[in-house]
Design a protein around this motif. Structure first.
Motif, PDB file in Angstrom:
ATOM      1  N   CYS A   1      -2.078  23.368 -24.228  1.00 15.10           N
ATOM      2  CA  CYS A   1      -1.092  22.421 -24.790  1.00 15.10           C
ATOM      3  C   CYS A   1      -0.005  22.096 -23.769  1.00 15.10           C
ATOM      4  O   CYS A   1       0.427  20.939 -23.643  1.00 15.10           O
ATOM      5  N   ALA A   2       0.457  23.117 -23.021  1.00 11.35           N
ATOM      6  CA  ALA A   2       1.466  22.871 -21.984  1.00 11.35           C
ATOM      7  C   ALA A   2       0.896  21.975 -20.872  1.00 11.35           C
ATOM      8  O   ALA A   2       1.595  21.106 -20.336  1.00 11.35           O
ATOM      9  N   TYR A   3      -0.378  22.173 -20.556  1.00 15.48           N
ATOM     10  CA  TYR A   3      -1.041  21.331 -19.544  1.00 15.48           C
ATOM     11  C   TYR A   3      -1.081  19.876 -20.012  1.00 15.48           C
ATOM     12  O   TYR A   3      -0.835  18.957 -19.226  1.00 15.48           O
ATOM     13  N   ALA A   4      -1.387  19.661 -21.300  1.00 16.10           N
ATOM     14  CA  ALA A   4      -1.457  18.299 -21.844  1.00 16.10           C
ATOM     15  C   ALA A   4      -0.096  17.625 -21.813  1.00 16.10           C
ATOM     16  O   ALA A   4       0.002  16.407 -21.610  1.00 16.10           O
ATOM     17  N   ARG A   5       0.968  18.414 -22.023  1.00 15.52           N
ATOM     18  CA  ARG A   5       2.328  17.848 -22.000  1.00 15.52           C
ATOM     19  C   ARG A   5       2.856  17.674 -20.586  1.00 15.52           C
ATOM     20  O   ARG A   5       3.884  17.037 -20.381  1.00 15.52           O
ATOM     21  N   GLY A   6       2.180  18.287 -19.594  1.00 19.53           N
ATOM     22  CA  GLY A   6       2.663  18.244 -18.224  1.00 19.53           C
ATOM     23  C   GLY A   6       3.700  19.286 -17.938  1.00 19.53           C
ATOM     24  O   GLY A   6       4.452  19.174 -16.959  1.00 19.53           O
ATOM     25  N   ASP A   7       3.772  20.335 -18.783  1.00 19.61           N
ATOM     26  CA  ASP A   7       4.802  21.370 -18.638  1.00 19.61           C
ATOM     27  C   ASP A   7       4.275  22.648 -18.009  1.00 19.61           C
ATOM     28  O   ASP A   7       5.052  23.584 -17.783  1.00 19.61           O
ATOM     29  N   LEU A   8       2.971  22.732 -17.767  1.00 18.15           N
ATOM     30  CA  LEU A   8       2.408  23.965 -17.226  1.00 18.15           C
ATOM     31  C   LEU A   8       2.794  24.121 -15.755  1.00 18.15           C
ATOM     32  O   LEU A   8       2.603  23.203 -14.950  1.00 18.15           O
ATOM     33  N   ALA A   9       3.340  25.278 -15.418  1.00 16.59           N
ATOM     34  CA  ALA A   9       3.849  25.503 -14.061  1.00 16.59           C
ATOM     35  C   ALA A   9       2.846  26.296 -13.243  1.00 16.59           C
ATOM     36  O   ALA A   9       2.014  27.031 -13.793  1.00 16.59           O
TER      37      ALA A   9
ATOM     38  N   ARG B   1     -12.406  21.007 -21.446  1.00 14.34           N
ATOM     39  CA  ARG B   1     -12.049  19.577 -21.366  1.00 14.34           C
ATOM     40  C   ARG B   1     -12.077  18.953 -22.761  1.00 14.34           C
ATOM     41  O   ARG B   1     -11.227  18.120 -23.082  1.00 14.34           O
ATOM     42  N   ALA B   2     -13.041  19.360 -23.584  1.00 20.39           N
ATOM     43  CA  ALA B   2     -13.096  18.845 -24.950  1.00 20.39           C
ATOM     44  C   ALA B   2     -11.896  19.325 -25.762  1.00 20.39           C
ATOM     45  O   ALA B   2     -11.306  18.567 -26.546  1.00 20.39           O
ATOM     46  N   ARG B   3     -11.524  20.597 -25.592  1.00 13.94           N
ATOM     47  CA  ARG B   3     -10.334  21.120 -26.273  1.00 13.94           C
ATOM     48  C   ARG B   3      -9.076  20.400 -25.804  1.00 13.94           C
ATOM     49  O   ARG B   3      -8.174  20.104 -26.589  1.00 13.94           O
ATOM     50  N   LEU B   4      -9.012  20.102 -24.485  1.00 13.87           N
ATOM     51  CA  LEU B   4      -7.853  19.387 -23.943  1.00 13.87           C
ATOM     52  C   LEU B   4      -7.744  17.994 -24.548  1.00 13.87           C
ATOM     53  O   LEU B   4      -6.644  17.541 -24.886  1.00 13.87           O
ATOM     54  N   ALA B   5      -8.871  17.319 -24.735  1.00 13.86           N
ATOM     55  CA  ALA B   5      -8.845  15.987 -25.352  1.00 13.86           C
ATOM     56  C   ALA B   5      -8.336  16.057 -26.774  1.00 13.86           C
ATOM     57  O   ALA B   5      -7.671  15.129 -27.255  1.00 13.86           O
TER      58      ALA B   5
ATOM     59  N   PRO C   1      -2.798  10.702 -27.518  1.00 12.83           N
ATOM     60  CA  PRO C   1      -3.532   9.503 -27.087  1.00 12.83           C
ATOM     61  C   PRO C   1      -2.653   8.473 -26.404  1.00 12.83           C
ATOM     62  O   PRO C   1      -3.081   7.801 -25.467  1.00 12.83           O
ATOM     63  N   VAL C   2      -1.416   8.333 -26.888  1.00 10.81           N
ATOM     64  CA  VAL C   2      -0.501   7.355 -26.286  1.00 10.81           C
ATOM     65  C   VAL C   2      -0.175   7.747 -24.845  1.00 10.81           C
ATOM     66  O   VAL C   2      -0.169   6.914 -23.936  1.00 10.81           O
ATOM     67  N   ALA C   3       0.074   9.034 -24.617  1.00 10.46           N
ATOM     68  CA  ALA C   3       0.389   9.505 -23.264  1.00 10.46           C
ATOM     69  C   ALA C   3      -0.814   9.331 -22.347  1.00 10.46           C
ATOM     70  O   ALA C   3      -0.663   8.964 -21.171  1.00 10.46           O
ATOM     71  N   VAL C   4      -2.018   9.575 -22.880  1.00 10.22           N
ATOM     72  CA  VAL C   4      -3.221   9.396 -22.061  1.00 10.22           C
ATOM     73  C   VAL C   4      -3.396   7.928 -21.678  1.00 10.22           C
ATOM     74  O   VAL C   4      -3.695   7.601 -20.517  1.00 10.22           O
TER      75      VAL C   4
ATOM     76  N   GLU D   1      -2.930   3.537 -17.590  1.00 18.23           N
ATOM     77  CA  GLU D   1      -2.321   2.267 -17.190  1.00 18.23           C
ATOM     78  C   GLU D   1      -1.534   2.419 -15.898  1.00 18.23           C
ATOM     79  O   GLU D   1      -1.565   1.546 -15.021  1.00 18.23           O
ATOM     80  N   ARG D   2      -0.794   3.534 -15.767  1.00 15.86           N
ATOM     81  CA  ARG D   2      -0.054   3.769 -14.526  1.00 15.86           C
ATOM     82  C   ARG D   2      -1.012   3.929 -13.345  1.00 15.86           C
ATOM     83  O   ARG D   2      -0.754   3.443 -12.237  1.00 15.86           O
ATOM     84  N   LEU D   3      -2.121   4.623 -13.596  1.00 15.81           N
ATOM     85  CA  LEU D   3      -3.106   4.804 -12.535  1.00 15.81           C
ATOM     86  C   LEU D   3      -3.720   3.465 -12.116  1.00 15.81           C
ATOM     87  O   LEU D   3      -3.871   3.184 -10.928  1.00 15.81           O
TER      88      LEU D   3
END
Length: 282
Positions: free
Chosen positions: A11-19, A37-41, A46-49, A54-56
């Protein structure tokens, strides 16, 4: 695979908070583990993904800056101004190589003939020619981009003129250094170059970006032929009175150019900058 990323770390990885170092471990594991990867999805927003993709896409589609544009931006020039300047035909490698070749051949001929006359006659024409090929729909491949640029026509004119003069004067200056035996006489092209360029620009609103420099170039050539036929020794334009006259002409043409600056934002049928009026001022 017996080890998987912990739910909290996922969950921290998905939020970008994992250090780090957990981030590095998760990165390595996710590349090889379809289950994680399936659990991460499942835990990702979805909005952040979507925003991330789009940024990429925007980053991959963004045009890459060339060497000249990158140097201009590093010097503090704004992005849009740097792009318009970098697109100036005179800053292209082909033009610079052509001018360098012409100057090299001229310097060689001067050394053979032991007279700087040819160099002094040609050097003022090169910045004028650079101005002629930098504007207008016929010779400027980026004319459409310049037309819709949020910038007054006169400001674009001055930006590109500075680029033209900068490139031309540097090359002419290097050629001058190759003629050390003539002292200050080898610099007698400078004021005529400024006078010819300023006069060509001042006539551009009336005659167009090609015809105006062409007529100024013809007038310069005619003046040199007359001076060569009527005087002995150094032609009049390269004497002290001639240099003073060139300075006066340059100042008068510069004053006239400033007075006519609004003409570059008008749209008569023959105007070389047709369409600039619909851009907003910058």
């Amino acid at each position: 695979m017996t080890w998987h990323v912990a739910e909290e770390d996922l969950c921290a990885y998905a939020r970008g908070d994992l250090a780090p170092p957990l981030l590095w471990s998760a990165d390595t594991h996710l590349t090889a583990c379809a289950e994680c990867r399936a659990r991460l999805a499942g835990v990702s927003d979805p909005v952040a993904v979507t925003d991330g993709w789009e940024r990429l896409d925007a980053e991959l589609d963004a045009p890459r800056r060339g060497l000249c544009e990158g140097l201009l931006v590093r010097c503090g020039v704004t992005d849009h101004s740097a792009r318009l300047l970098a697109a100036t035909p005179v800053l292209r490698r082909s033009w610079l190589l052509a001018v360098t070749f012409v100057l090299a051949m001229t310097v060689l001929m001067v050394r053979v003939a032991d007279s700087p006359g040819l160099f002094l006659a040609l050097a003022p024409l090169l910045p004028l020619a650079g101005v002629a090929v930098s504007y207008g729909p016929v010779l400027d491949p980026t004319y459409e981009m310049a037309v819709v640029a949020p910038m007054h026509g006169f400001r674009l004119l001055m930006l590109r003129t500075c680029a033209v003069l900068g490139a031309g004067l540097v090359l002419n200056g290097l050629a001058t250094l190759a003629l050390p035996g003539y002292g200050l006489r080898a610099l007698a092209w400078l004021l005529p170059a400024l006078a010819l360029t300023a006069t060509g620009l001042a006539l551009t609103p009336r005659l167009g970006p090609v015809l105006a420099p062409a007529l100024v170039g013809v007038a310069w050539t005619t003046l040199l032929l007359i001076a060569q036929a009527t005087t002995e020794g150094t032609p009049a334009p390269f004497t002290a009175p001639g240099q003073l006259g060139a300075a006066v002409v340059a100042a008068a043409a510069g004053w006239l150019l400033v007075r006519l600056r609004d003409r570059f934002d008008t749209t008569p049928a023959h105007a070389p900058f047709t369409g600039f009026t619909h851009g907003s001022a910058v």
